[in-house]
Write a protein that holds these residues in place. Structure first.
Motif, PDB file in Angstrom:
ATOM      1  N   SER A  62       0.837  -1.205   0.000  1.00  0.00           N
ATOM      2  CA  SER A  62       0.000   0.000   0.000  1.00  0.00           C
ATOM      3  C   SER A  62       0.872   1.256   0.000  1.00  0.00           C
ATOM      4  O   SER A  62       0.562   2.239  -0.679  1.00  0.00           O
ATOM      5  CB  SER A  62      -0.913   0.005   1.226  1.00  0.00           C
ATOM      6  N   PHE A 111      -2.595   1.412   6.228  1.00  0.00           N
ATOM      7  CA  PHE A 111      -1.977   2.726   6.395  1.00  0.00           C
ATOM      8  C   PHE A 111      -0.738   2.689   7.291  1.00  0.00           C
ATOM      9  O   PHE A 111      -0.658   1.912   8.239  1.00  0.00           O
ATOM     10  CB  PHE A 111      -2.994   3.712   6.971  1.00  0.00           C
ATOM     11  N   HIS A 116      -5.106  -3.062   8.573  1.00  0.00           N
ATOM     12  CA  HIS A 116      -5.365  -1.919   7.697  1.00  0.00           C
ATOM     13  C   HIS A 116      -4.077  -1.590   6.929  1.00  0.00           C
ATOM     14  O   HIS A 116      -2.980  -2.007   7.335  1.00  0.00           O
ATOM     15  CB  HIS A 116      -5.851  -0.704   8.490  1.00  0.00           C
ATOM     16  N   SER A 171      -4.508   4.432  -2.442  1.00  0.00           N
ATOM     17  CA  SER A 171      -3.993   4.588  -1.083  1.00  0.00           C
ATOM     18  C   SER A 171      -4.551   3.559  -0.116  1.00  0.00           C
ATOM     19  O   SER A 171      -3.946   3.286   0.924  1.00  0.00           O
ATOM     20  CB  SER A 171      -4.301   5.998  -0.558  1.00  0.00           C
ATOM     21  N   THR A 172      -5.709   2.982  -0.434  1.00  0.00           N
ATOM     22  CA  THR A 172      -6.263   1.957   0.454  1.00  0.00           C
ATOM     23  C   THR A 172      -5.590   0.611   0.248  1.00  0.00           C
ATOM     24  O   THR A 172      -5.827  -0.323   1.014  1.00  0.00           O
ATOM     25  CB  THR A 172      -7.774   1.795   0.241  1.00  0.00           C
ATOM     26  N   ASN A 202     -14.160   1.534  -1.231  1.00  0.00           N
ATOM     27  CA  ASN A 202     -12.926   1.317  -0.476  1.00  0.00           C
ATOM     28  C   ASN A 202     -13.114   1.521   1.019  1.00  0.00           C
ATOM     29  O   ASN A 202     -12.491   0.819   1.824  1.00  0.00           O
ATOM     30  CB  ASN A 202     -11.827   2.221  -1.024  1.00  0.00           C
ATOM     31  N   ILE A 203     -13.954   2.441   1.413  1.00  0.00           N
ATOM     32  CA  ILE A 203     -14.249   2.619   2.839  1.00  0.00           C
ATOM     33  C   ILE A 203     -14.902   1.364   3.406  1.00  0.00           C
ATOM     34  O   ILE A 203     -14.528   0.877   4.488  1.00  0.00           O
ATOM     35  CB  ILE A 203     -15.151   3.850   3.058  1.00  0.00           C
ATOM     36  N   ASN A 260      -8.433   5.084  -4.184  1.00  0.00           N
ATOM     37  CA  ASN A 260      -8.391   3.652  -4.479  1.00  0.00           C
ATOM     38  C   ASN A 260      -6.978   3.094  -4.294  1.00  0.00           C
ATOM     39  O   ASN A 260      -6.780   2.023  -3.730  1.00  0.00           O
ATOM     40  CB  ASN A 260      -8.864   3.412  -5.916  1.00  0.00           C
ATOM     41  N   LEU A 291     -12.337  -1.430   3.707  1.00  0.00           N
ATOM     42  CA  LEU A 291     -11.449  -1.163   4.840  1.00  0.00           C
ATOM     43  C   LEU A 291     -12.102  -1.565   6.157  1.00  0.00           C
ATOM     44  O   LEU A 291     -11.470  -2.194   7.023  1.00  0.00           O
ATOM     45  CB  LEU A 291     -11.088   0.320   4.880  1.00  0.00           C
ATOM     46  N   THR A 351       0.964   4.133  -3.015  1.00  0.00           N
ATOM     47  CA  THR A 351       0.726   5.545  -2.736  1.00  0.00           C
ATOM     48  C   THR A 351       1.884   6.414  -3.213  1.00  0.00           C
ATOM     49  O   THR A 351       1.683   7.468  -3.834  1.00  0.00           O
ATOM     50  CB  THR A 351       0.507   5.759  -1.235  1.00  0.00           C
TER      51      THR A 351
END
Length: 495
Positions: free
Chosen positions: A310, A431, A429, A359-360, A415-416, A357, A419, A314
Motif C-alpha cells: 500500500s 496505512f 489496515h 492509497s487503500t 474502499n471505505i 483507491n 477497509l 501511494t
C-alpha cells in the motif's frame, strides 16, 4: 513464516511488479495512441461508439466467468506449496471448462441481441455491427485469461507482459492504423483492430503455460478436478465481478442513454487518462493475491505485505495525481486535441477517486485470500445501487461532470466499506506514517517546478508540460529519498 520468509515473498512480488509495471506503461502508451488515433481521426461520436463496444466486451467477459481467475490465483499457490501437480492441472482444466460454457452462452446472447441493445438502449443503429463483433470476444479472451493467470499463480509476470501488454497492444494498434488510415474502414477498423490483438494472444498463453511453466494441461498426471470447490469460492466473486463491471461502465451507459455519443467520447478521453493513476496499484496487484494466499497457506500474518504494498502504491501514484488534478485540461488538449478540453473537470474528479483507491492498498485481496468472498459481493451490490442512483440524479443535471462525481463517489464508498470489513475480520489496515512522505515530496516538487518554469515563461505553452513533467518527477524522487521515504528494505529491493 519467519520474517525472512515473509520478506522473500514480498521481494518476489516487488520484482514481478517491476516487470508488470514496465508492461503496463508500455501497454498504456500504445493503448493511448490507439485511442488518440480513433479520437482524432474519427471524432468524438465514433470514439464514443467504440467505447460503447468496449463496454459491451467488458460486461460480456465478466458474465462469462471472470471471477474464476481469482480461484486460479488462490488455489494454485496453495497446491504449489503442497507440491500437488494433479490438483493444479485439475484447477486449470476445471476453470477452462466452466469459462467455456459461460463464454458460449454470453457471446451467443450478445450477438443475437445486438439490434435490440443498439436500438432500444442506445438508440443508434450504427452500433449493431460493433456490438456483434465485440460480443464474440469472450470466446477467445476467457480461455486466454485462465491460462495467463496460471503463469501469474507461479509468480511469473513476464509472460503476461509479453502477450497482453506488448504483443496484443501492438497488433491492435498496427491493425487499426492500417484499417482506418489506409483502407478507410472507419470505426469498424478500430473494432477489428481490437479483436485481432485478442485473437493472437490465446496460442501464446498456451505456449507459455505448457513450455515455460509446465507442462500442466498436457502432463501425464491425472487431473484432480475441483469444479465444486472452485465454483464455491468463485461464484460470489463472479456475481461481485458482474456488479463491478456495471460499476465500471455505469457512467458510460447512462451517458449514452441520457445524452449522446459525443458526451460518451468526451468522458472517455478523461476516463482512461485517470486510469493511468492505477498502473502502480495494478502492477503490484497482479501478484498480490497469489502472494497473500501463499502467506495464508503457511498460517502467518499478512500485515507486513499489506502495509508495504500500500505504501509503494501511494508513493508511485501521488505525484501523477497532482499533475492530473492541477493540469487536467492542458493534459487532455495535449493528448487528444482542443475539442476535448471541456472534459478537464472530469479528469480532476476521477483522478481523486483513483488516488483514494490506490492509497487503500489491497484490502480486497486480503478478504479474497481469507475466503470472505460473500462479503465482497455484498459490498459491491450496495455500491452498485448507490452508483446507479447517483448517475440517474447527476447526469441529467451536470452531464459528464455528474458522471464523474458518481464514479469517484462510488470508488471512495467501495474502499471505505472494504477497509471496515478487513479491520473487522482480520484486524488489519493498509496505512502507515510513511505515506505522508509522498504528500510532502509531491507538494515540494510541484512548488519547485512551478517556480523554475515561471522564471522561463511568462505564459507557459502546452508543449512545456512535457519537460515540466520530467523535472517534476525527478525532483519528486530526489525529495522523497532525501526526507526518508525509502526504508532500508526498499533500498535492498531496488539495489
Amino acid at each position: 513464516m519467519s520474517d525472512k520468509e515473509n520478506r522473500e515473498v514480498i521481494n518476489k512480488l516487488a520484482k514481478g511488479a517491476g516487470i508488470t509495471a514496465f508492461g503496463m506503461f508500455f501497454s498504456k502508451a500504445v493503448t493511448y495512441f490507439y485511442r488518440a488515433i480513433v479520437g482524432r481521426a474519427l471524432g468524438p461520436e465514433a470514439y464514443g461508439q467504440l467505447n460503447i463496444g468496449i463496454m459491451i466486451v467488458g460486461i460480456a467477459t465478466t458474465f462469462s466467468g471472470d471471477a474464476l481467475r481469482n480461484g486460479i490465483k488462490k488455489f494454485i499457490p496453495e497446491y504449489r506449496e503442497a507440491d500437488d501437480l494433479a490438483s493444479i492441472k485439475g484447477t486449470v482444466i476445471s476453470a477452462l471448462e466452466l469459462n467455456l460454457i459461460g463464454a458460449i452462452i454470453v457471446s451467443g446472447t450478445v450477438f443475437l441481441s445486438a439490434e435490440f441493445i443498439a436500438v432500444n438502449i442506445f438508440h443508434n443503429t450504427d452500433l449493431i455491427p460493433i456490438i456483434k463483433v465485440m460480443g464474440l470476444v469472450p470466446l477467445i479472451e476467457r480461455p486466454y485469461d485462465i491460462l495467463i493467470d496460471t503463469t501469474l499463480a507461479y509468480n511469473e509476470a513476464k509472460y503476461q507482459v509479453i502477450s497482453t501488454n506488448i504483443i496484443q497492444n501492438l497488433v491492435q494498434l498496427a491493425t487499426t492504423v492500417l484499417l482506418i488510415t489506409f483502407l478507410s474502414y472507419g470505426v469498424m477498423g478500430a473494432v477489428w483492430g481490437w479483436v485481432a490483438g485478442v485473437v493472437l494472444t490465446l496460442p501464446l498463453a498456451f505456449y507459455f503455460v505448457e513450455k515455460k511453466i509446465g507442462p500442466i494441461i498436457t502432463s501425464k498426471v491425472k487431473a484432480k478436478k475441483n469444479r465444486k470447490e472452485l465454483f464455491k469460492f468463485s461464484y460470489p466473486l463472479m456475481l461481485s465481478g458482474m456488479v463491478g463491471i456495471f460499476l465500471g461502465w455505469t457512467d458510460t451507459a447512462f451517458l449514452g442513454y441520457f445524452m449522446d455519443d459525443t458526451a460518451v467520447g468526451l468522458y472517455n478521453a478523461a476516463f482512461p487518462t485517470a486510469l493511468l493513476l492505477m498502473i502502480p496499484l495494478q502492477a503490484i496487484g497482479q501478484l498480490s493475491l497469489p502472494s497473500m494466499s501463499e502467506i495464508k497457506a503457511k498460517d502467518k500474518s499478512q500485515k507486513e505485505i499489506l502495509k508495504t504494498t500500500s505504501r509503494w502504491a501511494t508513493a508511485l501514484t501521488f505525484p501523477t495525481f497532482l499533475l492530473m488534478a492541477l493540469f487536467s485540461s492542458e493534459l487532455l488538449i495535449l493528448l487528444f486535441g482542443r475539442q476535448y478540453e471541456t472534459a478537464g473537470i472530469v479528469l480532476t474528479i476521477l483522478a481523486f477517486g483513483n488516488l483514494i483507491n490506490s492509497s487503500t492498498g489491497y484490502v480486497n485481496d486480503i478478504l479474497k485470500s481469507n475466503g470472505f468472498t460473500r462479503t465482497i459481493l455484498y459490498i459491491n451490490v450496495a455500491n452498485l445501487i448507490a452508483n446507479v442512483i447517483l448517475n440517474i440524479l447527476l447526469i441529467p443535471r451536470y452531464g459528464i461532470n455528474g458522471a464523474a462525481i458518481a464514479t469517484a463517489s462510488s470508488t471512495i464508498i467501495l474502499n471505505i466499506l472494504l477497509l471496515i470489513q478487513a479491520y473487522r475480520y482480520e484486524k488489519i489496515h493498509p496505512f502507515s506514517r510513511k505515506m505522508i512522505y509522498s504528500v510532502i515530496a509531491g507538494a515540494a516538487s510541484l512548488a519547485i517546478t512551478y517556480l523554475v518554469f515561471k522564471q522561463i515563461f511568462t505564459a507557459t505553452p502546452y508543449w512545456a508540460l512535457i519537460p515540466a513533467g520530467i523535472l517534476f518527477y525527478l525532483v519528486y524522487i530526489i525529495v522523497f529519498i532525501r526526507i526518508g521515504g525509502l526504508t532500508d528494505y526498499d533500498r535492498q529491493i531496488i539495489i
